[in-house]
Design a protein around this motif. Structure first.
Motif, PDB file in Angstrom:
ATOM      1  N   ILE A 810      43.237  40.472  53.171  1.00  0.00           N
ATOM      2  CA  ILE A 810      42.979  41.886  52.989  1.00  0.00           C
ATOM      3  C   ILE A 810      43.136  42.503  51.691  1.00  0.00           C
ATOM      4  O   ILE A 810      42.226  43.317  51.123  1.00  0.00           O
ATOM      5  CB  ILE A 810      44.290  42.583  53.926  1.00  0.00           C
ATOM      6  CG1 ILE A 810      44.111  42.137  55.234  1.00  0.00           C
ATOM      7  CG2 ILE A 810      44.203  43.970  53.700  1.00  0.00           C
ATOM      8  CD1 ILE A 810      45.365  42.722  56.333  1.00  0.00           C
ATOM      9  N   LYS A 811      43.786  41.947  50.739  1.00  0.00           N
ATOM     10  CA  LYS A 811      43.818  42.262  49.376  1.00  0.00           C
ATOM     11  C   LYS A 811      42.685  42.122  48.573  1.00  0.00           C
ATOM     12  O   LYS A 811      42.031  43.068  47.952  1.00  0.00           O
ATOM     13  CB  LYS A 811      44.954  41.605  48.696  1.00  0.00           C
ATOM     14  CG  LYS A 811      46.353  42.067  48.812  1.00  0.00           C
ATOM     15  CD  LYS A 811      47.463  41.219  48.023  1.00  0.00           C
ATOM     16  CE  LYS A 811      48.819  41.788  48.462  1.00  0.00           C
ATOM     17  NZ  LYS A 811      49.863  40.873  47.767  1.00  0.00           N
ATOM     18  N   GLU A 812      41.911  41.037  48.874  1.00  0.00           N
ATOM     19  CA  GLU A 812      40.550  40.681  48.412  1.00  0.00           C
ATOM     20  C   GLU A 812      39.602  41.774  48.852  1.00  0.00           C
ATOM     21  O   GLU A 812      38.803  42.315  48.253  1.00  0.00           O
ATOM     22  CB  GLU A 812      40.163  39.351  48.493  1.00  0.00           C
ATOM     23  CG  GLU A 812      41.010  38.223  47.796  1.00  0.00           C
ATOM     24  CD  GLU A 812      40.469  36.913  47.994  1.00  0.00           C
ATOM     25  OE1 GLU A 812      39.126  36.739  48.547  1.00  0.00           O
ATOM     26  OE2 GLU A 812      41.226  35.934  47.600  1.00  0.00           O
ATOM     27  N   THR A 813      39.564  42.011  50.278  1.00  0.00           N
ATOM     28  CA  THR A 813      38.653  43.064  50.735  1.00  0.00           C
ATOM     29  C   THR A 813      38.821  44.201  50.005  1.00  0.00           C
ATOM     30  O   THR A 813      37.900  44.732  49.549  1.00  0.00           O
ATOM     31  CB  THR A 813      38.832  43.335  52.284  1.00  0.00           C
ATOM     32  OG1 THR A 813      38.742  41.936  52.910  1.00  0.00           O
ATOM     33  CG2 THR A 813      37.586  43.811  52.843  1.00  0.00           C
ATOM     34  N   MET A 814      40.056  44.863  49.987  1.00  0.00           N
ATOM     35  CA  MET A 814      40.340  45.956  49.200  1.00  0.00           C
ATOM     36  C   MET A 814      39.979  45.934  47.842  1.00  0.00           C
ATOM     37  O   MET A 814      39.253  46.975  47.478  1.00  0.00           O
ATOM     38  CB  MET A 814      41.932  46.191  49.381  1.00  0.00           C
ATOM     39  CG  MET A 814      42.557  46.570  50.610  1.00  0.00           C
ATOM     40  SD  MET A 814      42.327  48.096  51.036  1.00  0.00           S
ATOM     41  CE  MET A 814      43.312  49.160  50.034  1.00  0.00           C
ATOM     42  N   THR A 815      40.175  45.110  47.052  1.00  0.00           N
ATOM     43  CA  THR A 815      39.772  44.769  45.642  1.00  0.00           C
ATOM     44  C   THR A 815      38.207  45.219  45.522  1.00  0.00           C
ATOM     45  O   THR A 815      37.590  45.776  44.809  1.00  0.00           O
ATOM     46  CB  THR A 815      40.205  43.396  45.103  1.00  0.00           C
ATOM     47  OG1 THR A 815      41.637  43.654  45.501  1.00  0.00           O
ATOM     48  CG2 THR A 815      39.947  43.644  43.797  1.00  0.00           C
ATOM     49  N   HIS A 816      37.432  44.188  46.597  1.00  0.00           N
ATOM     50  CA  HIS A 816      36.020  44.385  46.443  1.00  0.00           C
ATOM     51  C   HIS A 816      35.557  45.834  46.724  1.00  0.00           C
ATOM     52  O   HIS A 816      34.763  46.264  46.029  1.00  0.00           O
ATOM     53  CB  HIS A 816      35.315  43.374  47.592  1.00  0.00           C
ATOM     54  CG  HIS A 816      35.432  41.963  47.293  1.00  0.00           C
ATOM     55  ND1 HIS A 816      34.983  41.609  45.951  1.00  0.00           N
ATOM     56  CD2 HIS A 816      35.949  41.001  47.989  1.00  0.00           C
ATOM     57  CE1 HIS A 816      35.268  40.295  45.823  1.00  0.00           C
ATOM     58  NE2 HIS A 816      35.656  39.901  47.113  1.00  0.00           N
ATOM     59  N   MET A 817      36.208  46.636  47.635  1.00  0.00           N
ATOM     60  CA  MET A 817      35.953  47.786  48.011  1.00  0.00           C
ATOM     61  C   MET A 817      36.130  48.678  46.898  1.00  0.00           C
ATOM     62  O   MET A 817      35.216  49.537  46.468  1.00  0.00           O
ATOM     63  CB  MET A 817      36.665  48.239  49.167  1.00  0.00           C
ATOM     64  CG  MET A 817      36.138  47.644  50.639  1.00  0.00           C
ATOM     65  SD  MET A 817      36.994  48.292  52.028  1.00  0.00           S
ATOM     66  CE  MET A 817      36.156  49.472  52.620  1.00  0.00           C
ATOM     67  N   LEU A 818      37.283  48.549  46.003  1.00  0.00           N
ATOM     68  CA  LEU A 818      37.490  49.232  44.991  1.00  0.00           C
ATOM     69  C   LEU A 818      36.782  49.225  44.015  1.00  0.00           C
ATOM     70  O   LEU A 818      36.183  49.983  43.206  1.00  0.00           O
ATOM     71  CB  LEU A 818      38.989  48.715  44.756  1.00  0.00           C
ATOM     72  CG  LEU A 818      39.725  49.583  43.627  1.00  0.00           C
ATOM     73  CD1 LEU A 818      41.247  49.448  43.779  1.00  0.00           C
ATOM     74  CD2 LEU A 818      39.460  49.065  42.180  1.00  0.00           C
ATOM     75  N   THR A 819      36.183  47.927  43.584  1.00  0.00           N
ATOM     76  CA  THR A 819      35.309  47.723  42.566  1.00  0.00           C
ATOM     77  C   THR A 819      33.965  48.445  42.696  1.00  0.00           C
ATOM     78  O   THR A 819      33.477  48.935  41.607  1.00  0.00           O
ATOM     79  CB  THR A 819      35.214  45.996  42.405  1.00  0.00           C
ATOM     80  OG1 THR A 819      36.187  45.343  42.989  1.00  0.00           O
ATOM     81  CG2 THR A 819      34.596  45.708  41.023  1.00  0.00           C
ATOM     82  N   SER A 820      33.641  48.399  43.967  1.00  0.00           N
ATOM     83  CA  SER A 820      32.166  48.924  44.140  1.00  0.00           C
ATOM     84  C   SER A 820      32.330  50.539  44.306  1.00  0.00           C
ATOM     85  O   SER A 820      31.303  51.201  44.215  1.00  0.00           O
ATOM     86  CB  SER A 820      31.483  48.382  45.104  1.00  0.00           C
ATOM     87  OG  SER A 820      32.264  48.162  46.282  1.00  0.00           O
TER      88      SER A 820
END
Length: 1707
Positions: A810-820
């Motif tokens: 979940i954290k990685e998913t959030m981080t990807h969303m945040l980056t883009s």
């Protein structure tokens, strides 16, 4: 057993509700309730124990009942506090609840389970709250010592101490080193006193060894100090010879044997713990000391059965425990150490495996680890991870086993917990012996001789044959487990199995298991077969194995052999690198196709399909021919097999997944076959999505994920996202926010994670759209997703989820969303983070600090003001867990870094506001600064230490990024200034006495960044934060002894160094600011009318900052030097370890040296730089109260120092002190720069180079390095290597500056030597003077020993890197196009310029002969740079490199060596050649003439003419060529070139030596005068042409001045008419162009000057030409009138002129 089962159920219920559903505040309340319950139960027990009255005896049943309640309560309490982490601090500080008292009071409970669980609970508290570890340890050790005679206290408190020691490795702050000694003493005391009192000898023995075993987990640093004592105890516990063992057997009774076995089991356990946790201490010597007791331990093992027969059942458990512990120890020791005992141990192992004491089927414990995880999927959901695994295990284990529990093995209390299990669950001794035996068998079998292996295998096979019925299955199970483990070991150590007979026996064993009724055993056997193929690694053998399975499958009709052998086919090539033979592949596929369509048995179908999926994977590209038929088979089965047979559908899913992987990127193709395949895959996924079974749905999702990876355009994203969201957010109120099936949730999040990597925005939109479209009667909780989006929903899920892997995804998913997306949806993301952080913040604290900004916030964003807690609807996150809040704080930091990459408007408020006005949708980070500060503040002042660290990190980033953003409304101020109250308030709590050191260390970093950022210029405002650092400094001065004894000593090292580093940073900034200001001040003086007031402001802030530090500088400098000394000691190689001080350094203790290292590595660089600055600021004047002030700017001779050393103890002379300090700084720098680790921070390298620069900025250290050539050369070589390995221009420039200073030091040294030699030999003849400088009288330079050579190497390295054409080897190669000019980058130009400056200094450190040998190289490089970079720039500016090369050339040509007797002729020749080279530059480039900058080359020629002795340039041929070049240039059409040309000639014409200047004057003066006469007709058009004319006139005027008398009149006669022709009459003046006006004024001024000078000629001329005279007179008149007008104006406004006077008067 039932009790253990029930306790598990209750624990599960408590974890799922209290642990999973409640927020933090509610959990704290629950913990209080549990505490009350524990107190009540405690009272019941106390009453029962104290009341011996017979009537109340009934209550003993209450005691046994209460023990189970207590166990559950304590477990839940421990788990709760463990989850709460440091947020539980208020709960423990609350005296009314008394959590610690409650738990500690139960340690004396009569039941051992309760005592163990209480100890476990303490361990949880210690892991959650590191500040309690030492406190609890002390308390338990005290009680243990005080209550040594109570058996309950001895076991209870020893459990507690062991559990706490186990917690230390989870606590980053550790415990004081001295605690180990205390525990070791207590343990020895218990062991020695065990025999004194038989009532408690058992407990004391067990407790003593338990403490020693737990102590081992603290690692080598602690254990090495206690090793000798432990080895002595180990040696004493076993009989020293077999004879002693015999006598023991005859003497003892059952009780003494029980004590002995317990003690020895404990000792074995302690040694095992030592070997596992302190591998670093296992030197050969220690191993030799461990060995002697082993044979006797094994002897006792072989005697156990006879002892057990003699003394009956009472010894059953203790003998099992002994056996278990011995097996465990042998399994971790290197097998070579007990080779002698192999036979005896193997015999026992075989017996344990084949004659089991129990009839328990242990397959569920033994086999799963031996099966491949993919194959376990076949055995149904019971073996897979689910949320209910904890409880479902019970069903799976069957009736006879209740599962593990702590009381089965108290030694597991200090071990690391298996992942996911909260409490360790060791198995009952019966089972743990078998599992230890299988492990040890695996290790030993791979080490025994091959001949012996056959014997062992046959024995095992026979024992299987001889047993019958259920016993047979148990034996088979044990044997296969053991053999499988041994194959794994053999495969790992690349061993071979042995000859043909051994293989045959092995095969019989495995094939037997492959047809067992137990599916788990079949699975394990298939894996075993794969390992067997791997170990034998012979293709014929493997083919034989496959053939056996083929034959079986053709003939067999029973389910068991069909499933077993079909799986065997799939696994066979697993470890052989895949299937390589098409024949084998075709045969497998054929058989498995048939089996998978056997609709009579779903089991066979499931196993065959699973095997097929493995084969698809293993065959890789070979499988392409079979893809279509397989796909259609899979589809057909998906549609025909009833959904009830979920396991078949799961296998089909795995097949589909494997097929998609095999097709890979081909799925993107557009041909009809590919699109048909693609459609089939999508259809298969759709069928599986509709399956009611969760695992099948999970398979469908992972298939779609694969498809999306290979063919993204063909997967319908919106339907996939809506399907995922429906699963994740299904009935969010009823079921804990999502599907209750863990594997399905994992699949969904893994899929989302992949989708958002590519298409975050689309995924997010689809998720919100889904909610909007859905039916209206949505539960209120779903209203949120419209506001908080998928991102918010995921954050909510993260908060509820307990599974680690899922949380990570979940954290990685959030981080990807945040980056883009964070930059586009800035307000949304910041609001999301703020809601999470604010939901738990204590509202009072936030409000109190933000009062200063209330108006500000109202203005910026009304919605962002914290909403009150009562309004639930707007608070999507109610009371999130601390880990979620930490993640939110980390997200804020990531958002800032994303904005930094996105553009400067995010950090520029004026620009941001402008763009926001233009387009209101634009959003910029700087507009949310108030929110950022508020979030950082909330996090930094939380109860959770983790969150405080994240908050301080956020604050640090905000300060660093926004420090320079100006405040548009108040010029001269910055935007952050208004938040100083918040920053101060966020930092203050971190300096409180109870704050953990890591938080304080982080806060120090923020303090120094804040002070150094220059945000606050008013010193009184700065003092708040400065005071915090001062208070820390006071703490540091108290030294390491005064540090609190709460944590490990290395934490105080961390804190001290953080404080010193913070001060260093502030001091460095203060010094730099002051330096910049003094530069600016000098600059202002030059400019003259700078406004003094503003200047005063600036200086005050810098000097004020320096004043702030100055007060503590005396203390600081001592501490800095001490820290550097420590660091120097710690960087010594290990072979010098014996030379380190025994008690440790100033800030670290000898015992914690390893833990202290990283803290020194973290902070040394800035401290080094600060120390160097301090030493240079004192000019290396040692200030010592005894010796007064001694100025050491000149070296002191040793004779004057310390003459009376015989009378008093040797006091170091200031010279020695300074030499030590000099070598300390130099040594640390060279050591680091020699081999900076590849991960060494850029800041460290630059700080280190700056320190060296500062060091060589003052005379005394320069005299040291100048006088020690070896040192200089070494330093240059180190810098050369640094330049080669680090590309950063900043590093290279800093290194070059150090090189310049080293060369300068050498110059000073040579000058000094020459001066003193001249003084000494004043009377002697000049010829006999020895030659100083390198190259002596031969001119030879020795590479490696020569400073000059090293300098040249380094400069060449820099120059050739920037300008490869300089390398003669390269110029011929096609890679470098000659003649094409490169424009260097700005950094490149700066590097080249710096290198040239150094080159021009080199001859000064050579002797005359030496200078002759280096001159060609230097000239070649300087002229080479000139030639390569002399390109015309647009604005007529000289490129930096050209300016530098001309400067260097000038420096070189005016070198005294050019005129020294010994080198003069050689220099003259070389300089002539150089001039020729310059002249040749013109001729080389015929077609490219337009590129070359003539002005630069002319300037170079002029430098030659002006700076060298006449004999160089007056050679006729050279002079002719030079004049020729000037002639050509004078005719240039470009006015700029003409202008420059005039300037250069101006200087040549004025050359004092006539032989130089006359030829030029004769050749060029006429054409200049001619040109000027032409301009009488063509007036200048623009400023450039005007400049040319003015410059020409200046040249002629100068010529007139230098001309000899007889020619002068003639020249003046030429000049005057020209000047007068430039004058305009009054009417013309009004309408004239600017240039004409300027020319008129210029001519008039010149006439006014020239007239009086040459009055006779002047008068003559005037008389002869009346028109001229008239023209001149009218011009003079007009000029006088204009002057009158100006003075009248001045008279009207006298004040103004006086004020100007004032300002310019300080020139």
């Amino acid at each position: 057993m039932d009790a253990i089962g029930c306790r598990r159920c209750v624990s599960f219920i408590l974890r799922a509700t209290v642990g999973g559903l409640l927020g933090e505040k509610a959990q704290i309340a629950a913990a209080k309730e549990i505490c009350q319950a524990i107190w009540k139960l405690k009272k019941v027990v106390d009453a029962a124990m104290s009341d011996s009255n017979l009537e109340t005896r009934i209550s003993t049943t209450d005691v046994t009942a209460s023990q189970h309640v207590l166990v559950c309560a304590l477990q839940e309490l421990g788990s709760l506090i463990h989850g709460l982490g440091t947020t539980a601090a208020p709960l423990l500080q609350d005296s009314s609840t008394g959590v610690l008292e409650a738990v500690i009071s139960v340690i004396l409970h009569p039941s051992i389970s309760v005592r163990l669980t209480a100890a476990w609970c303490l361990r949880c508290i210690a892991v959650a709250l590191p500040s309690y570890v030492s406190l609890l340890l002390d308390r338990c050790i005290d009680r243990l010592s005080a209550l040594k005679s109570s058996p309950e206290a001895v076991t209870g408190y020893s459990f507690a101490v062991a559990a706490l020691l186990g917690a230390v490795k989870h606590s980053p702050l550790g415990i004081p080193h001295g605690k180990g000694k205390v525990i070791m003493t207590v343990a020895e005391d218990l062991l020695c006193s065990a025999s004194q009192n038989s009532r408690i000898s058992l407990q004391r023995t067990q407790a003593g060894w338990l403490l020693i075993a737990a102590l081992m987990t603290l690692g080598p640093a602690v254990v090495q100090h206690h090793l000798p004592r432990m080895l002595l105890l180990w040696k004493c516990i076993f009989p020293s010879s077999p004879k002693d063992l015999e006598t023991e057997k005859t003497r003892g009774d059952s009780f003494t044997w029980q004590v002995t076995l317990e003690g020895r089991a404990g000792a074995l356990c302690a040694i095992k713990s030592f070997v596992s946790h302190c591998a670093g201490l296992l030197t050969d010597e220690v191993v030799q000391r461990l060995l002697p007791p082993l044979p006797s331990a094994v002897d006792l093992l072989t005697q156990l059965s006879s002892i057990y027969k003699s003394y009956g059942n009472s010894l059953k458990t203790s003998s099992m425990v002994y056996r278990h512990k011995l097996y465990e120890l042998l399994a971790v020791l290197p097998p070579k150490t007990y080779e002698g005992s192999f036979c005896a141990v193997l015999k026992e192992l075989v017996a344990d495996l084949t004659v089991p004491d129990s009839q328990i089927d242990a397959s569920t414990f033994l086999l799963p680890p031996l099966c491949h995880e993919n194959d376990l999927l076949l055995l149904g959901p019971s073996l897979q991870e689910t949320d209910h695994r904890f409880i479902e295990e019970q069903l799976f284990l069957g009736n006879s086993i209740a599962g593990g529990s702590l009381e089965y093995d108290p030694y597991s209390i200090y071990e690391k917990v298996a992942k996911g299990d909260s409490v360790p669950k060791p198995l009952p001794p019966v089972l743990s012996v078998i599992s230890a035996a299988t492990r040890l068998f695996g290790v030993m079998f791979s080490h025994v001789a091959e001949s012996h292996r056959l014997h062992v295998l046959e024995q095992l096979l026979n024992s299987i044959k001889q047993t019958k019925g259920s016993r047979q299955q148990i034996v088979q199970l044990n044997v296969v487990s053991a053999f499988s483990t041994s194959l794994k070991h053999l495969a790992n150590c690349k061993g071979s199995l042995g000859p043909e007979e051994v293989r045959r026996s092995a095969l019989t064993l495995v094939m037997g298991a492959l047809e067992s009724n137990n599916p788990l055993l079949r699975c394990a056997a298939a894996e075993c077969l794969a390992r067997l193929a791997q170990v034998v690694s012979d293709s014929a053998f493997t083919a034989g194995l496959a053939q056996v399975s083929f034959d079986k499958l053709k003939s067999a009709r029973d389910v068991v052999s069909r499933t077993g052998h079909s799986l065997a086919l799939g696994c066979l090539y697993r470890y052989l690198g895949g299937i390589g033979s098409t024949q084998h592949l075709n045969a497998c596929v054929g058989i498995l196709y048939t089996l998978s369509q056997d609709s009579t048995s779903p089991d066979v179908q499931a196993w065959a399909l699973h095997s097929l999926s493995l084969i698809v994977d293993l065959a890789g590209p070979l499988y392409h021919v079979h893809v279509e038929p397989t796909l259609s088979l899979v589809l057909m089965l998906l549609l025909t097999v009833p959904p009830a047979y979920a396991e078949v559908h799961q296998s089909l899913g795995r097949c589909l997944n494997a097929l998609i992987t095999t097709l890979g990127p081909e799925l993107q193709g557009s041909s009809t076959t590919v699109s048909a395949l693609r459609t089939s895959c999508l259809l298969g996924c759709a069928v599986m999505q509709d399956n009611p079974d969760c695992l099948v749905q999970a398979q469908a999702i992972s298939c779609l994920q694969q498809l999306h990876m290979f063919a993204p355009r063909h997967v319908n994203l919106s339907s996939l996202v809506s399907c995922l969201c429906e699963i994740l957010l299904d009935n969010s109120v009823l079921v804990n926010l999502c599907s209750s099936y863990l594997l399905l949730r994992r699949a969904v999040v893994a899929c989302l994670r992949q989708l958002v990597q590519r298409e975050a925005a689309e995924v997010s939109e689809y998720a919100v759209a889904l909610v909007k479209e859905s039916r209206e009667d949505f539960t209120p909780a779903d209203v949120n997703i419209r506001e908080i989006g998928l991102e918010g929903a995921l954050l909510g899920l993260l908060d509820k989820e307990l599974d680690e892997r899922l949380c990570q995804d979940i954290k990685e998913t959030m981080t990807h969303m945040l980056t883009s997306m964070a930059v586009e949806k800035l307000s949304f993301w910041l609001k999301l983070c703020k809601d999470v952080l604010a939901a738990s913040a204590d509202f009072n604290t936030v409000a109190s600090v933000d009062t200063t900004q209330e108006e500000e916030t109202a203005k910026v964003d009304d919605a962002s003001v914290l909403t009150s807690d009562t309004d639930e609807r707007f608070h999507p996150f109610s009371n999130p867990r601390w880990s979620t809040r930490v993640f939110a704080a980390e997200c804020v930091c990531k958002i800032i870094s994303q904005c930094e990459n996105a553009g400067s408007a995010h950090f520029d408020i004026t620009l941001a506001q402008e763009r926001k006005q233009r387009d209101s949708r634009d959003d910029f980070l700087v507009l949310h600064l108030a929110d950022l500060i508020r979030m950082a503040f909330m996090a930094a002042t939380d109860h959770s230490d983790q969150l405080r660290l994240s908050g301080l990190q956020t604050l640090l980033i905000v300060v660093r990024k926004f420090a320079a953003v100006p405040e548009p409304e108040f010029p001269g101020h910055v935007i952050l200034e208004q938040y100083q109250a918040n920053v101060g308030a966020a930092l203050r709590p971190a300096f409180a006495s109870e704050t953990p050191p890591d938080v304080t260390a982080k806060a120090c970093q923020v303090c120094s960044a804040w002070i150094a950022s220059g945000v606050v210029s008013d010193l009184n405002d700065l003092r708040r934060v400065h005071q915090l650092l001062v208070s820390s400094l006071v703490k540091v001065q108290a030294g390491k002894e005064a540090q609190s004894q709460q944590y490990n000593e290395s934490t105080s090292t961390m804190e001290i160094l953080a404080v010193l580093k913070a001060w260093a940073e502030v001091y460095i900034v203060a010094v730099e600011k002051q330096k910049n200001q003094s530069d600016a001040h000098n600059h202002c003086l030059k400019i003259a009318n700078s406004a003094e007031e503003s200047y005063r402001d600036v200086t005050s802030s810098a000097s004020g900052l320096l004043d702030l530090v100055q007060a503590d500088l005396g203390t600081l400098s001592k501490l800095w030097l001490a820290a550097l000394q420590d660091f120097a000691l710690l960087t010594l190689p290990s072979e010098y370890a014996s030379q380190l001080p025994a008690e440790g350094g100033t800030f670290y203790t000898a015992e914690t040296i390893e833990n202290a290292r990283p803290h020194y590595y973290n902070s040394w660089a800035l401290i080094l730089y600060a120390t160097a600055l301090w030493l240079t600021s004192t000019g290396f004047i040692a200030v010592d109260p005894d010796e007064g002030v001694i100025n050491l700017s000149r070296p002191v001779t040793p004779t004057t120092m310390c003459q009376d050393s015989s009378t008093r103890p040797l006091v170091k002379s200031p010279e020695d002190v300074n030499t030590d300090r000099f070598h300390l700084i130099l040594g640390i720098s060279v050591e680091f720069l020699c081999s900076p680790r590849s991960d060494a921070a850029m800041e460290n390298i630059i700080a280190c180079l700056h320190a060296l620069q500062a060091l060589f900025d003052v005379p005394w250290p320069r005299s040291k390095i100048g006088g020690d050539q070896e040192l200089g050369v070494e330093l240059l070589n180190v810098l050369h290597r640094l330049i080669l390995t680090r590309e950063s221009p900043d590093i290279q420039l800093a290194a070059l500056e150090v090189v310049r200073l080293i060369v300068f030091a050498a110059q000073e040294h040579v000058k000094e030597k020459r001066r003193s030699a001249e003084v000494d030999d004043g009377a002697a003849e000049k010829e006999t003077l020895p030659e100083f400088g390198e190259g002596k009288d031969t001119g030879g330079l020795v590479p490696g020993k020569s400073l000059v050579f090293a300098t040249l190497e380094l400069c060449v390295c820099i120059l050739v890197r920037q300008l490869p054409q300089l390398n003669p080897k390269l110029t011929c190669s096609p890679a470098v196009q000659s003649g094409k000019h490169l424009l260097l980058s700005e950094d490149g130009s700066r590097l080249v310029a710096a290198a040239l400056v150094i080159l021009s200094d080199v001859p000064a450190i050579c002797s005359p002969e030496g200078s002759v040998s280096v001159l060609p190289t230097i000239l070649y490089l300087i002229i080479g740079v000139l030639k390569e970079t002399a390109v015309k720039l647009q604005d007529g500016q000289l490129p930096l490199t050209v300016a530098a090369s001309l400067q260097a050339l000038k420096g070189l040509l005016s070198s005294p060596m050019a005129r020294a007797e010994k080198s003069r002729t050689a220099w003259t020749d070389l300089l002539r050649s150089a001039l020729v080279t310059v002249l040749d530059c013109w001729d080389q480039v015929d077609g490219l003439l337009q590129e070359l900058d003539e002005v630069s080359l002319l300037t170079a020629i002029t430098v030659f003419v002006m700076s060298t002795s006449p004999e160089v340039t007056t050679v006729e041929c050279l002079q002719k060529r030079c004049i020729e070049k000037f002639k050509i240039t004078l005719d240039s059409k470009d006015p700029l070139v003409q202008y420059k040309c005039y300037q250069l000639l101006h200087s040549i014409f004025q050359h004092p030596n006539k032989t130089v200047s006359y030829p030029y004057i004769h050749s060029l003066a006429p054409s200049i005068v001619g040109k000027l006469q032409e301009t009488e007709k063509a007036k200048p058009e623009n400023a450039a042409e005007l400049q040319v004319i003015q410059e020409g006139i200046k040249v002629v005027t100068a010529l007139t001045a230098t001309a000899e008398e007889e020619h002068r009149a003639h020249l003046v006669a030429c000049l005057l008419p020209m000047l007068i022709s430039f004058l305009l009459d009054e009417n013309a003046l009004v309408s004239a162009t600017n240039s004409a006006k300027n020319l008129h004024e210029f001519a008039l001024q010149n006439l006014m000057q020239i007239g009086p000078q040459y009055s006779s000629v002047f008068k003559k001329l005037m008389a002869s030409s009346p028109t001229m005279k008239a023209r001149l007179e009218s011009a003079v008149k007009g000029n006088q009138e204009s002057i009158k007008v100006k003075t009248a104006k001045h008279a009207q406004n006298p004040a103004k002129s006086s004020s100007i006077q004032l300002k310019t008067s300080f020139l």
